[in-house]
Motif scaffolding. Structure first.
Motif, PDB file in Angstrom:
ATOM      1  N   MET A 119       0.841  -1.191   0.000  1.00 25.61           N
ATOM      2  CA  MET A 119       0.000   0.000   0.000  1.00 25.61           C
ATOM      3  C   MET A 119       0.872   1.234   0.000  1.00 25.61           C
ATOM      4  O   MET A 119       1.969   1.228   0.560  1.00 25.61           O
ATOM      5  CB  MET A 119      -0.923   0.034   1.224  1.00 25.61           C
ATOM      6  CG  MET A 119      -2.030  -0.981   1.172  1.00 25.61           C
ATOM      7  SD  MET A 119      -3.310  -0.637   2.381  1.00 25.61           S
ATOM      8  CE  MET A 119      -4.588  -1.731   1.758  1.00 25.61           C
ATOM      9  N   LYS A 120       0.372   2.299  -0.599  1.00 22.73           N
ATOM     10  CA  LYS A 120       1.082   3.572  -0.573  1.00 22.73           C
ATOM     11  C   LYS A 120       0.522   4.452   0.541  1.00 22.73           C
ATOM     12  O   LYS A 120      -0.547   4.186   1.085  1.00 22.73           O
ATOM     13  CB  LYS A 120       0.959   4.280  -1.912  1.00 22.73           C
ATOM     14  CG  LYS A 120      -0.467   4.600  -2.337  1.00 22.73           C
ATOM     15  CD  LYS A 120      -0.498   5.221  -3.722  1.00 22.73           C
ATOM     16  CE  LYS A 120      -1.940   5.537  -4.150  1.00 22.73           C
ATOM     17  NZ  LYS A 120      -1.990   6.112  -5.508  1.00 22.73           N
ATOM     18  N   GLU A 121       1.259   5.501   0.867  1.00 21.42           N
ATOM     19  CA  GLU A 121       0.893   6.494   1.881  1.00 21.42           C
ATOM     20  C   GLU A 121       0.831   5.922   3.298  1.00 21.42           C
ATOM     21  O   GLU A 121       0.143   6.470   4.161  1.00 21.42           O
ATOM     22  CB  GLU A 121      -0.457   7.166   1.539  1.00 21.42           C
ATOM     23  CG  GLU A 121      -0.506   7.836   0.180  1.00 21.42           C
ATOM     24  CD  GLU A 121       0.462   9.008   0.028  1.00 21.42           C
ATOM     25  OE1 GLU A 121       1.078   9.413   1.035  1.00 21.42           O
ATOM     26  OE2 GLU A 121       0.595   9.520  -1.095  1.00 21.42           O
ATOM     27  N   THR A 122       1.556   4.830   3.552  1.00 24.57           N
ATOM     28  CA  THR A 122       1.560   4.291   4.919  1.00 24.57           C
ATOM     29  C   THR A 122       2.257   5.237   5.897  1.00 24.57           C
ATOM     30  O   THR A 122       1.897   5.279   7.073  1.00 24.57           O
ATOM     31  CB  THR A 122       2.236   2.911   4.963  1.00 24.57           C
ATOM     32  OG1 THR A 122       3.549   3.002   4.402  1.00 24.57           O
ATOM     33  CG2 THR A 122       1.429   1.884   4.192  1.00 24.57           C
ATOM     34  N   GLU A 123       3.224   5.991   5.412  1.00 22.42           N
ATOM     35  CA  GLU A 123       3.890   6.958   6.293  1.00 22.42           C
ATOM     36  C   GLU A 123       2.920   8.070   6.675  1.00 22.42           C
ATOM     37  O   GLU A 123       2.885   8.526   7.827  1.00 22.42           O
ATOM     38  CB  GLU A 123       5.120   7.542   5.605  1.00 22.42           C
ATOM     39  CG  GLU A 123       5.882   8.588   6.414  1.00 22.42           C
ATOM     40  CD  GLU A 123       6.463   8.053   7.724  1.00 22.42           C
ATOM     41  OE1 GLU A 123       6.859   8.885   8.568  1.00 22.42           O
ATOM     42  OE2 GLU A 123       6.519   6.819   7.905  1.00 22.42           O
ATOM     43  N   ALA A 124       2.095   8.507   5.715  1.00 26.31           N
ATOM     44  CA  ALA A 124       1.073   9.511   6.011  1.00 26.31           C
ATOM     45  C   ALA A 124       0.043   8.938   6.983  1.00 26.31           C
ATOM     46  O   ALA A 124      -0.428   9.633   7.884  1.00 26.31           O
ATOM     47  CB  ALA A 124       0.380   9.961   4.723  1.00 26.31           C
ATOM     48  N   GLY A 125      -0.274   7.657   6.810  1.00 28.07           N
ATOM     49  CA  GLY A 125      -1.198   6.996   7.735  1.00 28.07           C
ATOM     50  C   GLY A 125      -0.630   6.926   9.127  1.00 28.07           C
ATOM     51  O   GLY A 125      -1.350   7.109  10.122  1.00 28.07           O
ATOM     52  N   ARG A 126       0.663   6.673   9.224  1.00 26.90           N
ATOM     53  CA  ARG A 126       1.316   6.639  10.535  1.00 26.90           C
ATOM     54  C   ARG A 126       1.226   7.997  11.212  1.00 26.90           C
ATOM     55  O   ARG A 126       0.880   8.096  12.406  1.00 26.90           O
ATOM     56  CB  ARG A 126       2.789   6.236  10.391  1.00 26.90           C
ATOM     57  CG  ARG A 126       3.545   6.234  11.735  1.00 26.90           C
ATOM     58  CD  ARG A 126       5.035   6.064  11.552  1.00 26.90           C
ATOM     59  NE  ARG A 126       5.653   7.205  10.903  1.00 26.90           N
ATOM     60  CZ  ARG A 126       5.957   8.353  11.515  1.00 26.90           C
ATOM     61  NH1 ARG A 126       5.678   8.503  12.800  1.00 26.90           N
ATOM     62  NH2 ARG A 126       6.536   9.337  10.861  1.00 26.90           N
ATOM     63  N   LYS A 127       1.529   9.054  10.472  1.00 27.98           N
ATOM     64  CA  LYS A 127       1.516  10.397  11.055  1.00 27.98           C
ATOM     65  C   LYS A 127       0.107  10.792  11.506  1.00 27.98           C
ATOM     66  O   LYS A 127      -0.062  11.397  12.570  1.00 27.98           O
ATOM     67  CB  LYS A 127       2.062  11.409  10.049  1.00 27.98           C
ATOM     68  CG  LYS A 127       3.558  11.274   9.803  1.00 27.98           C
ATOM     69  CD  LYS A 127       4.050  12.317   8.807  1.00 27.98           C
ATOM     70  CE  LYS A 127       5.554  12.196   8.592  1.00 27.98           C
ATOM     71  NZ  LYS A 127       6.054  13.194   7.607  1.00 27.98           N
ATOM     72  N   LEU A 128      -0.898  10.443  10.689  1.00 27.98           N
ATOM     73  CA  LEU A 128      -2.270  10.776  11.078  1.00 27.98           C
ATOM     74  C   LEU A 128      -2.667  10.007  12.333  1.00 27.98           C
ATOM     75  O   LEU A 128      -3.227  10.584  13.272  1.00 27.98           O
ATOM     76  CB  LEU A 128      -3.235  10.445   9.937  1.00 27.98           C
ATOM     77  CG  LEU A 128      -4.719  10.660  10.255  1.00 27.98           C
ATOM     78  CD1 LEU A 128      -5.007  12.129  10.557  1.00 27.98           C
ATOM     79  CD2 LEU A 128      -5.598  10.167   9.100  1.00 27.98           C
ATOM     80  N   ALA A 129      -2.372   8.708  12.364  1.00 28.64           N
ATOM     81  CA  ALA A 129      -2.732   7.889  13.526  1.00 28.64           C
ATOM     82  C   ALA A 129      -2.062   8.417  14.789  1.00 28.64           C
ATOM     83  O   ALA A 129      -2.693   8.507  15.855  1.00 28.64           O
ATOM     84  CB  ALA A 129      -2.345   6.441  13.285  1.00 28.64           C
ATOM     85  N   GLU A 130      -0.791   8.759  14.687  1.00 27.74           N
ATOM     86  CA  GLU A 130      -0.073   9.249  15.867  1.00 27.74           C
ATOM     87  C   GLU A 130      -0.600  10.600  16.315  1.00 27.74           C
ATOM     88  O   GLU A 130      -0.702  10.868  17.520  1.00 27.74           O
ATOM     89  CB  GLU A 130       1.426   9.309  15.566  1.00 27.74           C
ATOM     90  CG  GLU A 130       2.045   7.911  15.451  1.00 27.74           C
ATOM     91  CD  GLU A 130       3.532   7.938  15.168  1.00 27.74           C
ATOM     92  OE1 GLU A 130       4.061   9.026  14.848  1.00 27.74           O
ATOM     93  OE2 GLU A 130       4.171   6.870  15.279  1.00 27.74           O
ATOM     94  N   ALA A 131      -0.959  11.467  15.351  1.00 28.22           N
ATOM     95  CA  ALA A 131      -1.507  12.778  15.708  1.00 28.22           C
ATOM     96  C   ALA A 131      -2.854  12.614  16.410  1.00 28.22           C
ATOM     97  O   ALA A 131      -3.130  13.283  17.415  1.00 28.22           O
ATOM     98  CB  ALA A 131      -1.666  13.642  14.462  1.00 28.22           C
TER      99      ALA A 131
END
Length: 413
Positions: A242-254
């Motif tokens: 999957m793409k954008e997993t790093e963006a998903g990580r940042k959103l989840a952590e925020a």
């Protein structure tokens, strides 16, 4: 020697002979002691929760296709997310079948719930929770990674630093003593929906895309050897899957960090609700623009609502402001409870305008900024802009010009 006389049985002897038949009859009347059955008393009860989901559809996915088919038991949740699902029409065992929840309103944000939750039927549970965390449990069972729901719960709990019993708890009811459960599961749901949007395939439904994300996260859970955060679990999705997993990580952590911080403050429950509203706005901004950078989304929202100076969304996503509560306080000022609004005499256009109330408050006041009165006409300007240029354009272009005229006429009263 042959005896032809009558046999006189004592009361105890008659009971011993009859007992096995009585027990069988009692089990049959109760749906076979846990297998399904045709008794009208066979039912499952529980709660559907991100925040409590009001008016959501709950169904027993007998054929495991994720869709409510004709003949499958279904019901809707009440104002507190509670449901009672009658499965007396199912003749086979229901143990382990998915309970699926879609639609409704998230009572913590007031926004329509676009997610899809599931949980494998646990006949031993007196009130079964269906939540983002139980969706991972269901995925593990479906993948054959766990022998049953109990084993799958243990895997999810171990991966996220929880206990298996924590996954059986209503996360909203547990906020006072265990706020981490609530913070983790709302963070998980928003990451799932964002990744589903970023990785949606042509002509794929949002629910199917979310199911693929959940399956990928279940695989990531199987690879964990120690407890991680929700964000770390998201980033653990296999490279290239999957793409954008790093963006998903940042959103989840925020989400997890700001919600948990808000819950620790005075009036924390309401502060957490305000944070979630803001985070859902950020997620929607990323999804509608196709730009999944959280910082960019925050800056765009601050600009869209003329708040570039106070920058509430930017502060909320900045950890230095989260620590001192400044970002949370600023966002709370945007999401104060709406004041009572008098209903206009002419209600034409109200149903169309109700989508606006999620962000701008009931009647167009009490939310981000007022769109009631003379300023209502500005809504139509967004029809001339590109759909992904900002969040208002994305919403406006879901209406026809005539429909927007009806919305404006209603709000201008």
């Amino acid at each position: 020697m042959k005896y032809t006389g009558s046999i006189q049985l004592s009361a105890m002897q008659r009971w011993r002979l009859a007992a096995p038949w009585l027990v069988s009859a009692m089990l049959a009347a109760c749906g076979g002691g846990g297998g399904g059955g045709s008794s009208a008393s066979a039912s499952l009860s529980g709660v559907a929760v991100d925040g409590y989901l009001q008016g959501a559809t709950v169904f027993l996915d007998v054929n495991r296709n994720g869709i409510l088919d004709a003949g499958e038991p279904s019901t809707t949740t009440d104002a507190n997310g509670r449901y009672t699902l009658d499965y007396s029409s199912v003749s086979s065992s229901v143990k382990g079948l998915p309970i699926v929840v879609t639609g409704g309103i998230d009572s913590d944000t007031g926004y329509a719930f676009a997610g899809r939750l599931s949980a494998p039927v646990d006949l031993a549970a007196s009130a079964q929770v269906v939540s983002p965390l139980t969706s991972l449990v269901d995925a593990l069972v479906a993948q054959g990674a766990a022998t049953d729901a109990a084993a799958a719960r243990a895997m999810v709990a171990s991966a996220l630093g929880l206990s298996a019993a924590d996954l059986l708890k209503d996360p909203v009811a547990a906020i006072a003593n265990q706020p981490a459960i609530y913070a983790q599961q709302v963070a998980l749901q928003r990451a799932v929906q964002m990744l589903a949007s970023a990785n949606a395939e042509p002509n794929e439904s949002a629910h199917d895309a979310q199911e693929r994300v959940i399956k990928a996260l279940a695989v990531a859970i199987r690879a964990q050897t120690s407890a991680v955060s929700v964000g770390q679990l998201v980033s653990g999705i296999a490279s290239g899957q999957m793409k954008e997993t790093e963006a998903g990580r940042k959103l989840a952590e925020a989400v997890q960090e700001t919600v948990q911080s808000a819950l620790g403050q005075v009036d924390g429950r309401n502060q957490a609700k305000a944070v979630l509203k803001a985070m859902d706005q950020l997620r929607h901004q990323m999804e509608s623009s196709g730009d999944y950078d959280l910082t960019h989304a925050a800056a765009r929202l601050d600009g869209d609502y003329g708040l570039s100076t106070s920058a509430p969304f930017t502060k909320l996503t900045n950890t230095s402001h989260t620590d001192d509560g400044d970002g949370i306080k600023t966002v709370n000022n945007l999401f104060k409870p709406s004041t009572t609004v008098t209903q206009p005499a002419n209600t034409n256009g109200r149903l169309l305008a109700s989508n606006c109330f999620q962000c701008h408050g009931t009647g167009g006041v009490g939310g981000f900024d007022s769109i009631r009165g003379s300023s209502a006409a500005e809504v139509k300007e967004f029809l001339t802009k590109a759909p992904r240029s900002n969040i208002m354009a994305a919403h406006a272009q879901g209406y026809t010009s005539a429909q927007l005229d009806a919305v404006i006429a209603y709000l201008k009263q």
